[in-house]
Design a protein around this motif. Sequence first.
Motif, short mmCIF file in Angstrom:
data_model
loop_
_atom_site.label_atom_id
_atom_site.label_comp_id
_atom_site.label_asym_id
_atom_site.label_seq_id
_atom_site.Cartn_x
_atom_site.Cartn_y
_atom_site.Cartn_z
N GLY A 25 0.81 -1.22 0.00
CA GLY A 25 0.00 0.00 0.00
C GLY A 25 0.84 1.26 0.00
N SER A 26 2.14 1.14 -0.17
CA SER A 26 3.07 2.26 0.02
C SER A 26 2.98 3.38 -1.01
N ILE A 27 2.22 3.18 -2.08
CA ILE A 27 1.88 4.29 -2.98
C ILE A 27 0.48 4.79 -2.64
N ARG A 28 -0.45 3.86 -2.45
CA ARG A 28 -1.87 4.23 -2.32
C ARG A 28 -2.20 4.88 -0.98
N GLN A 29 -1.64 4.34 0.12
CA GLN A 29 -1.96 4.87 1.44
C GLN A 29 -1.42 6.30 1.60
N PRO A 30 -0.16 6.59 1.23
CA PRO A 30 0.27 8.00 1.28
C PRO A 30 -0.50 8.88 0.31
N GLY A 31 -0.90 8.34 -0.82
CA GLY A 31 -1.75 9.10 -1.75
C GLY A 31 -3.03 9.52 -1.06
N ALA A 32 -3.68 8.58 -0.37
CA ALA A 32 -4.92 8.86 0.34
C ALA A 32 -4.70 9.92 1.43
N PHE A 33 -3.60 9.80 2.16
CA PHE A 33 -3.34 10.68 3.31
C PHE A 33 -2.95 12.10 2.89
N THR A 34 -2.53 12.29 1.64
CA THR A 34 -2.08 13.61 1.20
C THR A 34 -2.99 14.21 0.13
#
Lengths: 98, 501
Positions: free
Chosen positions: B178-187
């Motif tokens: 999730g290391s692309i998608r989760q930071p994408g969601a958080f930012t």
Amino acid sequence: MPSITREEVAHLARLARIELSDDELDHLAPQLDQIIGLVGQVSQVAADDIPPTSHALPLTNVMRADENVPCLTPEQALSGAPAQEEQRFRVPRILEED
Amino acid sequence: MSDLTRKTAAELAELMTSKQASSVEITQAHLDRIAAVDGDVHAFLHVDTEGALAQAKAVDTKRAAGEQLAPLAGVPLALKDVLTQEGVPTTAGSKILEGWKPPYDSTVVKRLKAAGIVILGKTNMDEFAMGSSTENSAYGTTHNPWDLGRIPGGSGGGSSAAISAYEAPLAIGTDTGGSIRQPGAFTGTVGVKPTYGGTSRYGLIALASSLDTPGPCARTTLDAALLHEAIAGYDPMDSTSINQPVPAVVEAARNGDVAGLRIGVVKELGGEGYQPGVEARFHEAVELLTKLGAEVVEVSCPHFEYALPAYYLILPSEASSNLAKFDAMRYGLRVGDNGENSAEKVTSLTREAGFGAEVKRRIILGTHALSSGYYDAYYGQAQKVRTLIARDFAKAYEQVDVLVSPATPTTAFAIGDRIDDPIAMYKNDLCTIPSNLAGNAAASFPCGLADEDGLPVGFHVMAPVMRDDLCYQVGAALESALAEQWGGVLMTKAPELEVTR
């Protein structure tokens, strides 16, 4: 009873070639015990007759023609070496004395 | 000229094509922005000012000479520090690689350079991509530009923070759980995990080889698609690379029509443990897609609840093996080489000093899961669960074209909140992990701000293997409908950062 003891963690760290201080062991062992509790949930799944998947997509062995292609020069290959000697990686002694 | 750092990559490309701006001007504007805000954000571990300006100048020269250039030529980008770039420090967020300058380019970097994309520098990440917050970086935590007291997500928090702080219009991340998608969601940005094997792993410092996937980060769906197209495709240097044409992602991002598309809401990815504001925005987005003509049904994927435990056996097992190469012999840190200590002792001392707590936890866990006597109960059983998860996906895709869920159960949490509670940290990745285990394409798109904290929420789309285009199709539809409501993409609601001179 914990699913993993402090002694077992110390043993695993030795196998994994990581020195651990007593403080680190005190901290790590209970955390690993909790994590093993979590991951152990996989045993709740009835999967005896299910084949394992090591890889998401079907794999076949990949071959290439046996041809010379450009590669790193010795200088490039050694450029990150902590120590080198005579165009080789210099390593600490690998055999015990006596 | 209005602020170049506020433009999308597609707009910047257009400005250069129409000779209204040069790549040097655009690159310099982003370098200035980094100098002004990165003291607070800390998205970058290394800024390659000279290299970036030289790349920009080369593109400008080629353009002036009338050469045919790739669509994103001259556009700046932030590169996650887990991909090698020749001669530029690459640490993977670890002390064990401090000061290492790789002697070769990763395939992703080769393709970026071939496309004329300007690499500004290397972005912060959790050490060896192990984490969900960047707090496991050996070089300090990245701060979320939406709220500097919060984490930006991880492991690629630096890449996502860089684009949401307008330090770069594009970034590269890598997604293992999730290391692309989760930071994408958080930012409040777009993050896409391509199909496993759709982008090359050559030169990506491996975490878990059967899961690792490089992919694009951007502020808009079209920008992500343009970057996706630039880096994707078959690579003979990666033995698991898929030898098929790249899915038509740019076309899908331009089209964004979901009429008649069958969308499945995953029943298991919601409810208890999910923040109300996250669920509210997610359900509104689903309604919006319904209004746009999508057919929405609820779908059950019963084995997804075991994805997290299976992942935390498979990943540490693979990682414990991959990280064995950090042995202090050929590159990286060496500690205790005093002429007395044996090679084995030096290896152990180096790994103690060079690895952080989370890396040690996972290596030891992986060593345990692979040891004789435990292998069948742990690693073997996890691989069987992986089969069942892939079957859940296959069954669902018989009924629907894509699956959707929130990208994360919560919004960005406060720095320090979960750092000493590994299990709470791991639960960030509940929604994203199944797609890594099954290898399919997946992406997070901004879908609003949670009422309780005003922080971004991500909408997660999962598409079948090599149907990455479907993620972009849904993302583009959602983005344009929401932008119409808001008068711009979600990022336009982000607070202004303080600028230091």
